[in-house]
Design a protein around this motif. Structure first.
Motif, PDB file in Angstrom:
ATOM      1  N   THR A 108       0.834  -1.205   0.000  1.00  0.00           N
ATOM      2  CA  THR A 108       0.000   0.000   0.000  1.00  0.00           C
ATOM      3  C   THR A 108       0.864   1.248   0.000  1.00  0.00           C
ATOM      4  O   THR A 108       0.610   2.206  -0.734  1.00  0.00           O
ATOM      5  CB  THR A 108      -0.928  -0.003   1.231  1.00  0.00           C
ATOM      6  N   ARG A 109       1.901   1.240   0.855  1.00  0.00           N
ATOM      7  CA  ARG A 109       2.791   2.400   0.919  1.00  0.00           C
ATOM      8  C   ARG A 109       3.480   2.640  -0.418  1.00  0.00           C
ATOM      9  O   ARG A 109       3.585   3.785  -0.881  1.00  0.00           O
ATOM     10  CB  ARG A 109       3.843   2.188   2.009  1.00  0.00           C
ATOM     11  N   LEU A 110       3.953   1.547  -1.058  1.00  0.00           N
ATOM     12  CA  LEU A 110       4.647   1.694  -2.342  1.00  0.00           C
ATOM     13  C   LEU A 110       3.737   2.327  -3.389  1.00  0.00           C
ATOM     14  O   LEU A 110       4.168   3.177  -4.175  1.00  0.00           O
ATOM     15  CB  LEU A 110       5.144   0.325  -2.816  1.00  0.00           C
ATOM     16  N   PHE A 111       2.454   1.908  -3.397  1.00  0.00           N
ATOM     17  CA  PHE A 111       1.530   2.488  -4.369  1.00  0.00           C
ATOM     18  C   PHE A 111       1.303   3.973  -4.116  1.00  0.00           C
ATOM     19  O   PHE A 111       1.405   4.796  -5.032  1.00  0.00           O
ATOM     20  CB  PHE A 111       0.196   1.744  -4.358  1.00  0.00           C
ATOM     21  N   PHE A 112       0.997   4.332  -2.863  1.00  0.00           N
ATOM     22  CA  PHE A 112       0.655   5.717  -2.586  1.00  0.00           C
ATOM     23  C   PHE A 112       1.879   6.641  -2.604  1.00  0.00           C
ATOM     24  O   PHE A 112       1.728   7.859  -2.645  1.00  0.00           O
ATOM     25  CB  PHE A 112      -0.092   5.829  -1.260  1.00  0.00           C
ATOM     26  N   ASP A 113       3.079   6.069  -2.602  1.00  0.00           N
ATOM     27  CA  ASP A 113       4.277   6.879  -2.764  1.00  0.00           C
ATOM     28  C   ASP A 113       4.611   7.158  -4.227  1.00  0.00           C
ATOM     29  O   ASP A 113       5.515   7.932  -4.529  1.00  0.00           O
ATOM     30  CB  ASP A 113       5.479   6.193  -2.102  1.00  0.00           C
ATOM     31  N   LEU A 114       3.895   6.530  -5.150  1.00  0.00           N
ATOM     32  CA  LEU A 114       4.125   6.773  -6.568  1.00  0.00           C
ATOM     33  C   LEU A 114       3.764   8.218  -6.930  1.00  0.00           C
ATOM     34  O   LEU A 114       2.941   8.844  -6.257  1.00  0.00           O
ATOM     35  CB  LEU A 114       3.266   5.825  -7.411  1.00  0.00           C
ATOM     36  N   LYS A 148      -0.405   7.163 -10.242  1.00  0.00           N
ATOM     37  CA  LYS A 148      -1.610   6.693  -9.560  1.00  0.00           C
ATOM     38  C   LYS A 148      -2.854   6.960 -10.398  1.00  0.00           C
ATOM     39  O   LYS A 148      -3.794   6.159 -10.418  1.00  0.00           O
ATOM     40  CB  LYS A 148      -1.732   7.363  -8.187  1.00  0.00           C
ATOM     41  N   GLU A 149      -2.862   8.081 -11.107  1.00  0.00           N
ATOM     42  CA  GLU A 149      -4.041   8.443 -11.891  1.00  0.00           C
ATOM     43  C   GLU A 149      -4.236   7.550 -13.112  1.00  0.00           C
ATOM     44  O   GLU A 149      -5.296   7.578 -13.735  1.00  0.00           O
ATOM     45  CB  GLU A 149      -3.947   9.908 -12.304  1.00  0.00           C
TER      46      GLU A 149
END
Length: 601
Positions: free
Chosen positions: A51-57, A62-63
């Motif tokens: 989850t952290r790796l995704f939201f740090d993108l 992300k869009e």
């Protein structure tokens, strides 16, 4: 008001699937209970990491998976969800405020949107565990006073922490106590022999009479706000009150701070708000005095003069590697300094007279190092003995609201976990005019949260509470998983010997205890399960036997249990003692008073 659905993993698989689908299509939120008992800790940590790796993108990445209107899943970013309005096909109410400017009563978790409002300039939050900083995030603009600077703050960004400074004055007092340089019950007169305080009340003062009786004020009184000394001495006298706007509860915004002689004189002249040990009276002056006393205590031992700032640097900042913490904004720290739109407070020197009350600068990264050693006294950088940690994390005054307590510096808040059990958060908040902060620690669950803010908006607890609500269930689950793995199960030995240990509602229970064919629960507890109370030593417990006639009386609470601990010995061991041991990677339950070792089956 609607609530977040609780989904038990103890339910049948088909029911779990049904409940998950319903929650996902309606509110969009759910809480898994019994998670730690069913999902290995490694899987939970991997989920958090992914989850952290995704939201740090980057935002543009992300869009690429933005939620489409015809799909259930996808990236949406932060939104406000009002659970009272999500029953009709999952429709969302994105209104962030009600007509009076407050937050909706529905479930809202939106630090990014909250930090973007005009009354906030920047925000950094962090979650800390026994192994250090686990997660942090920054919002807003690091240099809000410079429209050309769009940099975002992070865990290394430096803020004035205001009254969180008091936590470090208390920590230093414990450090010196552990070294034998002072005692918590030392009176102020040990360090300042000529110290006096107004022993009379306000009624006597206004009538022109006075009392010479001097009750001692101790270091413990100062650190717990139980000295009776008022908030800020000498108090300002504003004769135009109440026909004016008065800044309440702030250190002087002008940066002109009274010094020791003025403060000592005011303490001697003005009555205490209440006699020592009556109730907590929040006192910046009391913590200034504490800082002076512990500095003198160190000087008495070393024979060398030292400032309070250098004392904290020597004993706390340097041992913990708190490189961003100080009491003055220096050129080398300016690049990392968070500045509000009105940045004057960043430059204030609160002087030796007030540094212990509110003069400190720090960062989430630095504060996390302090929280870590308080959570884990066995850490290689530990500053305090386990004895001092246990003493420190105790309430000294219980307010009648059944919600808050006070301790040695702590502002203690009660909340409930997912099982309805009381959890205590030992917190310290701080507020200047444009800097606001809060540190909250839960030692039972082994985590803490940190909030640092710049701007007009002053309620750091708004973020602390939402972080606690978000992360606490995960730490509950981890603790439950570790407890089940270590202690729960059916334990047997040769003959008619069996003990069953279970985790229920967050508590470790003995639900069956047969020793040599003798049913101990039937005889000693009235055939009800017996809780295992940790002694504070790893893998060592006492059986809460209580008194069978009183155990089911709800008005008695824990009283029947704690008054009956350690009743007598057998085979030179207490009859209520249970030990767990790891022997060659296999756990053994030992019941020393009956001389039996049990293996898990």
């Amino acid at each position: 008001m609607a609530t977040i659905p609780h989904i038990s993993l103890d339910a049948p698989r088909a029911q779990i699937v049904k409940d998950l689908r319903q929650a996902s299509l309606s509110s969009g939120f759910f809480q898994l209970v019994d998670l730690g008992a069913h999902v290995p800790r490694e899987i939970i940590l991997q989920m958090f990491e992914q989850t952290r790796l995704f939201f740090d993108l980057p935002q543009e990445e992300k869009e690429k998976v933005t939620k489409q209107s015809h799909l259930v899943g996808g990236y949406e970013g932060w939104r406000f969800y009002d659970l009272n309005k999500t029953g009709d096909g999952g429709k969302l109410d994105n209104k962030a405020e009600d007509d009076e400017g407050g937050w909706n009563e529905g479930f809202a978790i939106a630090p990014e949107q909250r930090a973007a409002r005009d009354d906030m300039d920047s925000l950094v939050v962090g979650v800390v565990g026994v192994n250090g900083l686990l997660w942090s995030r920054g919002y807003g603009r690091l240099k809000a006073n410079d429209s050309a600077d769009t940099s975002v703050p992070n865990e290394h960004s430096i803020y004035r922490v205001a009254s969180v400074s008091k936590l470090f004055a208390t920590l230093e007092t414990f450090i010196l106590r552990d070294r034998g340089h002072l005692h918590w019950d030392d009176p102020v007169t040990r360090f300042y022999p000529n110290f006096t305080h107004g022993a009379h009340g306000w009624h006597q003062r206004l009538l022109g009479s006075a009392s010479e009786d001097q009750e001692p004020i101790t270091l413990r009184h100062l650190a717990s706000h139980m000295s009776g000394i008022g908030r800020d001495y000498p108090p300002e006298n504003l004769d135009s009150w109440p026909d004016m706007d008065v800044p309440m509860g702030l250190l002087s915004p002008s940066g002109a701070y009274p010094q020791k002689d003025e403060i000592f004189k005011a303490i001697s002249e003005y009555p205490l708000v209440s006699p020592p040990n009556t109730f907590p009276v929040y006192s910046n002056t009391g913590f200034s005095l504490l800082g002076w006393c512990i500095t003198v205590a160190d000087q008495q031992q070393s024979g060398t003069e030292i400032s309070y700032a250098d004392l904290i640097k020597r004993d706390i900042f340097e041992p913990l590697g708190m490189n961003g913490s100080s009491f003055l904004l220096t050129k080398d720290k300016y690049a990392n300094m968070a500045l509000p739109q009105i940045p004057d407070e960043a430059e204030y020197d609160m002087t030796e007279a007030h540094n212990s009350a509110g003069g400190q600068f720090s960062s989430v990264s630095d504060l996390a190092k302090t929280v870590q050693v308080l959570l884990n006294p066995r850490h290689f950088r530990a500053l305090l003995s386990s004895y001092s940690i246990r003493e420190w994390f105790r309430p000294l005054h219980i307010f009648p609201d059944r919600l808050t307590q006070a301790g040695l510096v702590w502002e203690i808040l009660e909340t409930e976990d997912t099982r309805g059990r009381t959890q205590h958060y030992y917190s310290k908040s701080g507020n200047l005019q444009y800097y606001h902060s809060e540190v909250s620690i839960n030692r039972e669950l082994g985590f803490g949260v940190i909030v640092l803010m710049a701007g007009v908006y002053a309620d750091a607890s708004w973020f602390s509470k939402r972080m606690i609500n978000t992360f606490q269930p995960a730490f509950e689950g981890l603790l439950a998983h570790q407890t089940v793995k270590r202690y729960a199960g059916t334990w047997k030995s040769e003959g008619e010997n069996e003990i069953v240990v279970q985790v229920k509602a967050g508590v470790l229970w003995i639900t069956k205890a047969v020793i040599n064919g003798f049913d101990m629960l039937k005889v000693y507890t009235g055939n009800i399960p017996a809780a295992l109370w940790s002694t504070g030593r790893l893998d060592e417990f006492r059986i809460a036997i209580g008194r069978a006639a009183l155990n089911l009386d709800p008005s008695m609470g824990c009283l029947p249990y704690w008054v009956t601990f350690d009743p007598f010995n057998s085979r030179d061991a207490p009859v209520d003692l249970i030990l767990f041991e790891n022997q060659d990677e296999n756990w053994v339950l030992r019941y020393p008073s009956v001389g039996i070792a049990f293996k898990r089956v």
